[in-house]
Design an enzyme around this catalytic site. Structure first.
Site, PDB file in Angstrom:
ATOM      1  CB  CYS A 116      -0.950   0.006   1.186  1.00 23.14           C
ATOM      2  SG  CYS A 116      -2.007  -1.441   1.235  1.00 23.14           S
ATOM      3  CG  HIS A 257      -3.276   3.257   2.269  1.00 22.36           C
ATOM      4  ND1 HIS A 257      -3.766   2.887   1.032  1.00 22.36           N
ATOM      5  CD2 HIS A 257      -3.346   2.151   3.054  1.00 22.36           C
ATOM      6  CE1 HIS A 257      -4.101   1.608   1.076  1.00 22.36           C
ATOM      7  NE2 HIS A 257      -3.862   1.144   2.288  1.00 22.36           N
ATOM      8  CG  ASN A 287      -6.684  -1.119   1.372  1.00 22.28           C
ATOM      9  OD1 ASN A 287      -5.992  -0.666   0.463  1.00 22.28           O
ATOM     10  ND2 ASN A 287      -6.178  -1.573   2.505  1.00 22.28           N
TER      11      ASN A 287
HETATM   12  N1  COA Z   1     -18.543  -8.737   9.673  1.00 22.27           N
HETATM   13  C1  COA Z   1     -18.890  -9.020  10.922  1.00 22.27           C
HETATM   14  N2  COA Z   1     -18.036  -9.386  11.881  1.00 22.27           N
HETATM   15  C2  COA Z   1     -16.732  -9.440  11.553  1.00 22.27           C
HETATM   16  C3  COA Z   1     -16.273  -9.151  10.258  1.00 22.27           C
HETATM   17  C4  COA Z   1     -17.239  -8.794   9.284  1.00 22.27           C
HETATM   18  N3  COA Z   1     -16.918  -8.494   8.020  1.00 22.27           N
HETATM   19  N4  COA Z   1     -14.948  -9.277  10.222  1.00 22.27           N
HETATM   20  C5  COA Z   1     -14.556  -9.631  11.455  1.00 22.27           C
HETATM   21  N5  COA Z   1     -15.641  -9.743  12.257  1.00 22.27           N
HETATM   22  C6  COA Z   1     -15.697 -10.137  13.659  1.00 22.27           C
HETATM   23  C7  COA Z   1     -14.503 -10.931  14.105  1.00 22.27           C
HETATM   24  O1  COA Z   1     -14.643 -12.289  13.742  1.00 22.27           O
HETATM   25  C8  COA Z   1     -14.549 -10.723  15.590  1.00 22.27           C
HETATM   26  O2  COA Z   1     -15.481 -11.616  16.141  1.00 22.27           O
HETATM   27  P1  COA Z   1     -15.182 -12.319  17.545  1.00 22.27           P
HETATM   28  O3  COA Z   1     -15.057 -11.199  18.519  1.00 22.27           O
HETATM   29  O4  COA Z   1     -16.391 -13.176  17.720  1.00 22.27           O
HETATM   30  O5  COA Z   1     -13.909 -13.082  17.349  1.00 22.27           O
HETATM   31  C9  COA Z   1     -15.089  -9.310  15.740  1.00 22.27           C
HETATM   32  O6  COA Z   1     -15.690  -8.986  14.473  1.00 22.27           O
HETATM   33  C10 COA Z   1     -14.050  -8.293  16.073  1.00 22.27           C
HETATM   34  O7  COA Z   1     -12.940  -8.544  15.225  1.00 22.27           O
HETATM   35  P2  COA Z   1     -11.703  -7.597  15.203  1.00 22.27           P
HETATM   36  O8  COA Z   1     -10.702  -8.119  14.225  1.00 22.27           O
HETATM   37  O9  COA Z   1     -11.227  -7.316  16.588  1.00 22.27           O
HETATM   38  O10 COA Z   1     -12.396  -6.282  14.659  1.00 22.27           O
HETATM   39  P3  COA Z   1     -11.763  -4.882  14.419  1.00 22.27           P
HETATM   40  O11 COA Z   1     -12.531  -3.857  15.107  1.00 22.27           O
HETATM   41  O12 COA Z   1     -10.279  -4.900  14.641  1.00 22.27           O
HETATM   42  O13 COA Z   1     -12.017  -4.682  12.872  1.00 22.27           O
HETATM   43  C11 COA Z   1     -10.787  -4.798  10.851  1.00 22.27           C
HETATM   44  C12 COA Z   1     -11.475  -5.571  11.945  1.00 22.27           C
HETATM   45  C13 COA Z   1     -10.179  -5.763   9.857  1.00 22.27           C
HETATM   46  C14 COA Z   1     -11.814  -3.927  10.155  1.00 22.27           C
HETATM   47  C15 COA Z   1      -9.705  -3.895  11.485  1.00 22.27           C
HETATM   48  O14 COA Z   1      -8.909  -4.659  12.363  1.00 22.27           O
HETATM   49  C16 COA Z   1      -8.824  -3.237  10.489  1.00 22.27           C
HETATM   50  O15 COA Z   1      -9.267  -2.415   9.697  1.00 22.27           O
HETATM   51  N6  COA Z   1      -7.509  -3.520  10.520  1.00 22.27           N
HETATM   52  C17 COA Z   1      -6.597  -2.957   9.591  1.00 22.27           C
HETATM   53  C18 COA Z   1      -6.751  -3.642   8.284  1.00 22.27           C
HETATM   54  C19 COA Z   1      -6.072  -2.922   7.178  1.00 22.27           C
HETATM   55  O16 COA Z   1      -6.217  -1.749   7.049  1.00 22.27           O
HETATM   56  N7  COA Z   1      -5.307  -3.656   6.363  1.00 22.27           N
HETATM   57  C20 COA Z   1      -4.654  -3.131   5.275  1.00 22.27           C
HETATM   58  C21 COA Z   1      -3.516  -2.295   5.694  1.00 22.27           C
HETATM   59  S1  COA Z   1      -2.823  -1.476   4.348  1.00 22.27           S
END
Ligand code: COA
Length: 330
Positions: A116, A257, A287
């Site tokens: 990215c 980004h 993204n």
């Molecule tokens: N819909 C519903 N629930 C979802 C889900 C979705 N699409 N994706 C994950 N969950 C669930 C998980 O399974 C988890 O459930 P659990 O508590 O029963 O285990 C819960 O939501 C919380 O998951 P978590 O990973 O802690 O959520 P979060 O608030 O961190 O959000 C992301 C997840 C991926 C959105 C977030 O971590 C994120 O944006 N991270 C950075 C990713 C990124 O930018 N990557 C590219 C970098 S360039």
């Protein structure tokens, strides 16, 4: 000390695939909801490339527009860089395919792999090529077909990514003081496995086992990635602003980004940039990795927010981990 700017953005172009995939489209297949996706990521829809579209063909659309707007032709290019995490093939580079498509026969063409952060890395390399006398005009493309490495059955990543391309022509000189005032790029390979594609490369070549284990798709430790994204993007903003010799309050527009609205908000807050100066396109494109900053630049320009003479701060973070920022007098 080198007196900047030495190179400026002469033209900007974008390619946005036609197919729109909304959060509702995921609700039918995955255990997720529009509400969860909007609240946790800010994403409402993203674009998917058509089957015949490749990173090179999408880049072609963006490149031709950027060249047109720079008043140049492909034959003027001394170099061409495609920043991508999703090259059309392992061999040869997508840059060479793009070169043939647009007819940039005098250029050195290559790919740049910084996920990215690829567009910021690309600008930095392009400036170096110009300053060292290798080229007067360099095309820098960020292009991605992330849908090909995204597991559509994994709800934690499937919802995040989209396809597209954006491009700029970076040219020697600084008309009216416009151009690249600073760049900062950095990486930390110790964190590589927090966001990676385990299989399908040469470490674990494509095989029935790789496909069965779905290890040719992206794996991500979301929370860890989130934390590092904010920390590193703040570092990059501070460093690029300092190197440019400006104050944060002088920045007219922040183009971060586009990974997650919560990452964008936290970065802007820590970098002391108010929300009205922040460009957000993650709601409409998701993204798009290396393509996200040039796509956001094009959106800001098309909507009248990005104007000549503005002081613009670009900042990115990505797999590797890689991160970086640039200040540009637009
Ligand atoms: N819909 C519903 N629930 C979802 C889900 C979705 N699409 N994706 C994950 N969950 C669930 C998980 O399974 C988890 O459930 P659990 O508590 O029963 O285990 C819960 O939501 C919380 O998951 P978590 O990973 O802690 O959520 P979060 O608030 O961190 O959000 C992301 C997840 C991926 C959105 C977030 O971590 C994120 O944006 N991270 C950075 C990713 C990124 O930018 N990557 C590219 C970098 S360039």
């Amino acid at each position: 000390m080198i007196q900047r700017p030495l190179a400026h953005v002469a033209g900007l172009g974008v390619f946005v695939p036609e197919q729109v995939v909304t959060n509702r489209d995921f609700e039918a297949r995955l255990e997720t909801s529009d509400q969860w996706i909007v609240e946790r990521t800010g994403i409402r829809e993203r674009r998917y490339a058509a089957p015949g579209e490749t990173v090179a063909t999408m880049a072609q659309g963006a490149a031709n527009q950027a060249l047109d707007r720079a008043g140049l032709t492909a034959k003027d290019l001394g170099a061409l860089i495609v920043a991508t995490a999703t090259p059309d093939r392992i061999v040869p580079s997508t840059g060479c395919y793009l070169q043939a498509l647009i007819g940039a026969h005098r250029a050195a063409a290559f790919d740049l792999s910084a996920a990215c952060s690829g567009f910021i890395y690309g600008l930095t390399v392009a400036e170096g090529l110009i300053v060292s006398g290798q080229a007067r005009h360099v095309l820098v493309v960020g292009g991605e077909k992330l849908t090909c490495i995204t597991d559509r059955e994994d709800r934690s990543t499937a919802i995040l990514f989209g396809d597209g391309a954006g491009a700029v022509v970076l040219s020697a000189g600084a008309p009216e003081g416009r151009g690249l005032l600073s760049s900062f790029i950095k990486s930390d390979g110790r964190l590589a496995d927090l966001l990676y594609v385990p299989g399908g490369g040469t470490a674990d070549p494509i095989s029935a086992r790789v496909v069965e284990q779905r290890s040719h798709f992206m794996k991500m430790a979301g929370r860890e990635v989130f934390k590092h994204a904010v920390l590193t993007m703040v570092e990059a903003c501070d460093e690029a602003v300092r190197r440019a010799g400006v104050r944060p309050e002088e920045i007219d527009l922040l183009i971060p980004h586009q990974a997650n609205i919560r990452i964008i908000d936290a970065t802007a807050k820590h970098a002391a940039i108010p929300p009205e100066k922040v460009v957000v396109t993650v709601d409409r494109y998701g993204n798009t990795s290396a393509a996200s900053i040039p796509m956001a630049l094009a959106h800001a320009e098309a909507t009248g927010r990005l104007k000549r003479g503005m002081l613009v701060l670009l900042v990115a973070f990505g797999a590797g981990f890689t991160w970086g920022a640039s200040v540009i007098r637009w």
